[in-house]
Scaffold this motif. Structure first.
Motif, PDB file in Angstrom:
ATOM      1  N   ARG A 206       5.624   4.696  -5.937  1.00 23.97           N
ATOM      2  CA  ARG A 206       4.430   4.853  -6.753  1.00 23.97           C
ATOM      3  C   ARG A 206       4.222   6.217  -7.403  1.00 23.97           C
ATOM      4  O   ARG A 206       3.389   7.020  -6.974  1.00 23.97           O
ATOM      5  CB  ARG A 206       3.221   4.542  -5.867  1.00 23.97           C
TER       6      ARG A 206
ATOM      7  N   ARG B 206       0.565   7.270  -8.287  1.00 22.61           N
ATOM      8  CA  ARG B 206      -0.408   7.912  -7.394  1.00 22.61           C
ATOM      9  C   ARG B 206      -0.016   9.360  -7.135  1.00 22.61           C
ATOM     10  O   ARG B 206      -0.754  10.071  -6.482  1.00 22.61           O
ATOM     11  CB  ARG B 206      -0.496   7.150  -6.057  1.00 22.61           C
TER      12      ARG B 206
ATOM     13  N   ASP C 124       0.818  -1.212   0.000  1.00 23.90           N
ATOM     14  CA  ASP C 124       0.000   0.000   0.000  1.00 23.90           C
ATOM     15  C   ASP C 124       0.851   1.260   0.000  1.00 23.90           C
ATOM     16  O   ASP C 124       0.467   2.274  -0.544  1.00 23.90           O
ATOM     17  CB  ASP C 124      -0.914  -0.011   1.222  1.00 23.90           C
ATOM     18  N   VAL C 125       1.993   1.193   0.648  1.00 22.61           N
ATOM     19  CA  VAL C 125       2.879   2.348   0.678  1.00 22.61           C
ATOM     20  C   VAL C 125       4.087   2.025  -0.189  1.00 22.61           C
ATOM     21  O   VAL C 125       4.855   1.134   0.107  1.00 22.61           O
ATOM     22  CB  VAL C 125       3.311   2.655   2.124  1.00 22.61           C
TER      23      VAL C 125
END
Lengths: 105, 372, 467
Positions: free
Chosen positions: B41, B44, B37-38
């Motif tokens: 990236r 995003r 999730d972290v």
């Protein structure tokens, strides 16, 4: 609707809500004063236009957003009432501050 | 070991997801291995531009590849909507780069001229507009704005919905999505590859490495040198507002939901995604010079993200010669090139002839001895 | 840029106590708070009530009135105090001072401090029942704030629903003030006392709290307020505002007319600042919330960043006072202002007091277990109030593979509105954990980024600095 307990000392403050004169006590937050004045809804959401009112009264939920003196999206639970303040419901997403006409005909 | 698929895509950002989606559309069985999730990236953290003007200065193949992706975007968006119903909010109505002061105006003018003199580069219909012409499109510009360069081909999407649409679309076509995979090892395994990480070992006939900055060390395992480095950008975003910026700018974009993104900063800060308050101040000052009335717009979020930059700024695409069937895909324009990656690059991965088709984007171009 | 030894965010029990202690040790101290007066949520408007409205003290009770003393010491402490100030960024470079960016009096100001104490306390756990966004529905804490700050109360047809000490305290305050409560809907699962029993011996250390709790129950018992027990499936109904409340009590469906519904399911640490600073957190299964990892002196995983009070885990006002003192003594020692061993002796004393104060918590956690139904939410109930994202949408994101709240946020805009995830963060984590069959700890929480309060572009433009 909110009512006030007896013997709440404090100077009376008068301000405008949607152009109507409303009174409150010095030290009241704008959110408290609006609910005491029977405001019901304080804002509508930008996404669906759903009505909202203060939920947390401690600066967390951002449901008490109103326009104060032409500045949109103020957290009214964190602002104390002042004489002559002009308060409006926050209707959806704001435009540019100062763009809103304070007294639409 | 999990059952083998035709292709393993390492990376679930916009580049990896676009390739995986494209492969799945061709009927390949695909496994997409993503981080948790972290992650760094860039997908995003990016700005959402499908941007043409200014691209390809120095490499006409990149100019035409960008233009090709832009041309494919409408049908690409429709395909995604047909897949999992996601509206990526594509708008291709032209875009501006505002000029502040005379010098800025001349610099843009010079760039257009320079690019126009390169065969195959200057075909983006980019023109200079004077202040009055800009004011007709953007009535709120400030007095310092001298004009703008304009291309009718520029546009934007909601990059987050694009990512969602690609993930949803690929999975609707049968792709397997694995998060938290944290790939650490890629090896030749029989006539295919095995790829291992935190979520276990996966086997595929081919492997596509599209892991952003991690390509630098992942691609080494298949014998490729991919010299990408991070470049930090900051973005500021307002609360939802009524429409105030009707035309797209390279550094300001009002989204379909009414929020306005500001950005276009570049910084060399290693792998740090720490938010630099001074940089926020710099962006804010530049926006206020463009649009003084926006000084009261309220910012609800800021973030920084790392671009994936090659030495010349152009993409690096390559199939390994020592381990055929292993591909490395890197670029910093994951949004702009998503349509081309899905619709044109992915099929070539399956069909063969990859290095011939994308010769211009080979990392070998960095091998040449630097000019004295 | 002005530099302080200690910057304290929050002027509640923990912040005031720390400020007084640090000033006694001779440190330079600045305290900022969003509210116009010190006291925090627990002692909200303590100055005004102790001064002009003494009648309210009798209604609000001894614990409330006891705040006046600390507030007076704080005001006399010589700490610089900025009320009505919003901290919107804290930068913590790997080496060197913390730098705080604050909007105060319409202007952005920055200062630095050697140590930072986060004393931003708790917030009420968001209670996402169907209809909780309707005007007329708010938290018990919100109603209590109205009572403390303005002597205001909701009328008519007031319902209280939920579980926990604050719910009972507020109900007792209403009784004392003569405010009519139409019904009390207790969501506490049956068997609370049995569940609490094993914790009782240890909890006797906190006998004062127990006694108070017992007194509260008795007051409510004789008040004649109708009580519905074992309440589940609570839902608020209405078109433009609250009209009716539906629920089950011990399995039986009930529907009541209501103009006001106050919700409460306990309090949780306000995570915004510790998350902004990337402090390590862990999941507290007993309280179903994240708490920052803290040393026995209150220091987080980030050097010289401390947390005191409910922001580090729920302990109540007196625990906050002690933990604020402990952190301030440790910081004073680091600044060279307090010598070992005298500082250590003081810390030991404060730690003993804190331990006694916290002894009752396991009992309270067992008696008032945090709601487990939030993790199972589905369907069109609103989770993110700002962006109007439903529980079903969160589950869809999980089905698409979103491994945690940040990918879900990107897919759905949940947490991207003005409240910046405060009202949906915990719920999103819980639902994703349920949907993915993983622990909330593994699922994680939103990445919190500046500004943690909305700020204008003009205010940002004033930011300078060399970096």
């Amino acid at each position: 609707m909110l009512r006030r307990l007896p013997e709440q000392k404090g100077r009376k403050v008068r301000f405008l809500f949607e152009g109507e004169q409303v009174s409150a006590l010095e030290g009241d937050s704008v959110a408290a004063a609006l609910m005491a004045a029977g405001a019901g809804t304080t804002r509508t959401t930008p996404k669906s236009g759903a009505p909202r009112a203060p939920y947390c009264m401690m600066g967390v939920c951002f449901e008490c957003l109103v326009e104060i003196d032409g500045v949109p999206n103020r957290q009214s639970c964190l602002v104390e009432v002042r004489d002559g303040m002009r308060v409006r419901r926050q209707q959806g997403a704001p435009g540019l501050p100062g763009e809103a006409d304070d007294d639409p005909v | 070991m999990t059952g083998a698929s035709d292709v393993i895509v390492v990376g679930g950002g916009l580049v990896g997801a676009a390739v995986a989606y494209g492969l799945a559309r061709e009927g390949a069985s695909v496994t997409m291995l993503d981080e948790g999730d972290v992650a760094l990236r860039a997908s995003r953290g990016n700005f959402g531009l499908v941007w043409v003007q200014g691209k390809g200065d120095g490499m006409h193949e990149y100019a035409s590849w960008t233009r090709r992706s832009k041309d494919l975007y409408r049908s690409f968006a429709d395909t995604i909507r047909g897949g999992d119903g996601t509206d990526i909010e594509l708008k291709q109505e032209g875009g501006l780069e505002l000029c502040l002061g005379e010098e800025d105006f001349r610099a843009n003018e010079d760039e257009i001229r320079r690019m126009h003199n390169q065969p195959g580069v200057g075909e983006n219909d980019r023109v200079m507009l004077d202040r009055e012409e800009v004011r007709k499109m953007l009535p709120l510009i400030g007095p310092e704005v001298t004009g703008a360069s304009y291309s009718p081909h520029d546009g934007h999407v909601n990059p987050l919905y694009l990512l969602r649409g690609l993930h949803g679309g690929a999975q609707a076509l049968g792709a397997l999505y694995v998060s938290g995979a944290q790939v650490r090892k890629i090896e030749k395994d029989g006539d295919g590859f095995s790829v291992s990480g935190k979520a276990g070992t996966f086997r595929g006939g081919k492997v596509v490495i599209a892991a952003g900055l991690a390509n630098k060390w992942l691609a080494e395992m298949v014998g490729l040198t991919i010299p990408v480095e991070p470049n930090r950008g900051h973005i500021l975003i307002t609360e939802r507002m009524q429409p105030v910026i009707p035309t797209l700018l390279v550094n300001a974009r009002q989204t379909a939901d009414g929020t306005i993104n500001f950005g276009n900063s570049k910084e060399d800060a290693g792998y740090s995604t720490r938010i630099n308050p001074a940089k926020l101040g710099e962006i804010a000052r530049s926006i206020i010079r463009c649009f003084p009335v926006l000084k009261d717009a309220r910012i609800v979020r800021t973030w920084s993200a790392l671009r994936v930059m090659s030495p010349d700024g152009f993409p690096i695409y390559r199939e390994s010669e020592t381990m055929p069937g292993a591909f490395s895909i890197s670029c910093h324009s994951g949004v702009t090139l998503a349509a081309a990656h899905a619709m044109e690059l992915a099929p070539v991965i399956l069909r063969g002839g990859f290095n011939a088709r994308f010769a211009a984007f080979s990392p070998e171009r960095f091998d040449a001895a630097p000019a004295a | 840029m002005t530099r302080f030894d200690l910057a304290i965010i929050g002027a509640g029990p923990a912040g005031m106590s720390a400020a007084v202690t640090a000033r006694d040790a001779g440190l330079s101290v600045i305290v900022v708070d969003e509210q116009p007066a010190p006291g925090g949520q627990i002692w909200r408007a303590i100055g005004r009530n102790a001064g002009a409205r003494p009648g309210n003290l009798a209604i609000l009770g001894e614990d409330y009135a006891s705040g006046a003393k600390l507030a007076a010491r704080f005001e006399a402490s010589g700490a610089q105090f900025w009320p009505s100030a919003s901290v919107w960024h804290v930068d913590s470079p790997d080496d060197g001072d913390k730098s705080l960016t604050v909007a105060w009096d319409g202007v952005t100001r920055q200062f630095t401090a050697r140590a930072l104490l986060i004393a931003t306390g708790a917030m009420e756990r968001p209670v996402p029942v169907p209809g909780w966004t309707l005007p007329g529905v708010m938290t018990v804490g919100a109603a209590q704030t109205l009572l403390k700050s303005s002597g205001l109360y909701p009328e008519p047809s007031l319902l209280l629903a939920g579980s926990g000490p604050l719910l009972l305290l507020f109900a007792a305050q209403c009784v004392a003030a003569g405010i009519k409560i139409a019904a009390l809907l207790e969501t506490t699962p049956p068997g609370a006392y049995l569940r609490g029993l094993p914790h009782l011996p240890k909890a006797m250390l906190g006998w004062r709290t127990l006694l108070k709790g017992h007194r509260l129950k008795r007051q409510l018992g004789v008040s004649g307020i109708p009580v519905y027990r074992a309440v589940t499936d609570l839902a608020a109904k209405g078109a433009e505002r609250l009209e009716r409340v539906r629920f089950r009590s011990a399995g039986m469906p009930v529907e009541l007319e209501a103009a006001h519904l106050l919700l409460h399911e306990g309090v949780v640490p306000n995570p915004q600042l510790t998350r902004l600073l990337r402090c390590e957190h862990h999941w507290d299964a007993a309280q179903r919330c994240f708490r920052p990892d803290l040393s026995d002196r209150g220091e987080t995983s980030v050097d010289n960043v401390f947390v005191a009070g409910d922001g580090g885990g729920i302990g109540g006002a007196m625990a906050a006072v002690h933990s604020g003192r402990i952190a301030a003594l440790e910081i004073a020692e680091r600044c060279g202002a307090v010598n070992r061993p005298s500082g250590d002796v003081e810390i030991v004393k404060a730690r003993d007091a804190l331990r006694a104060e916290l002894a009752v918590r396991p009992l309270l956690d067992a008696m008032f277990p945090p709601p487990d139904w939030i993790a199972r939410l589905d369907g069109d109930v609103t989770v993110c109030r700002c962006e109007e994202v439903s529980a079903a949408a969160i589950r869809n994101a999980a089905a698409l593979g979103a491994p945690g709240p940040n990918q879900a946020k990107a897919f759905l805009r949940a947490g991207m509105g003005p409240c910046q995830g405060r009202m949906c963060g915990l719920t999103v984590t819980e639902i994703l954990a349920d949907a993915r069959g993983e622990s909330p700890e593994r699922i994680g929480y939103y990445r919190i980024r500046p500004p943690i309060k909305p700020v204008t572009l003009g205010e940002l433009a004033a930011l300078d600095g060399s970096d």
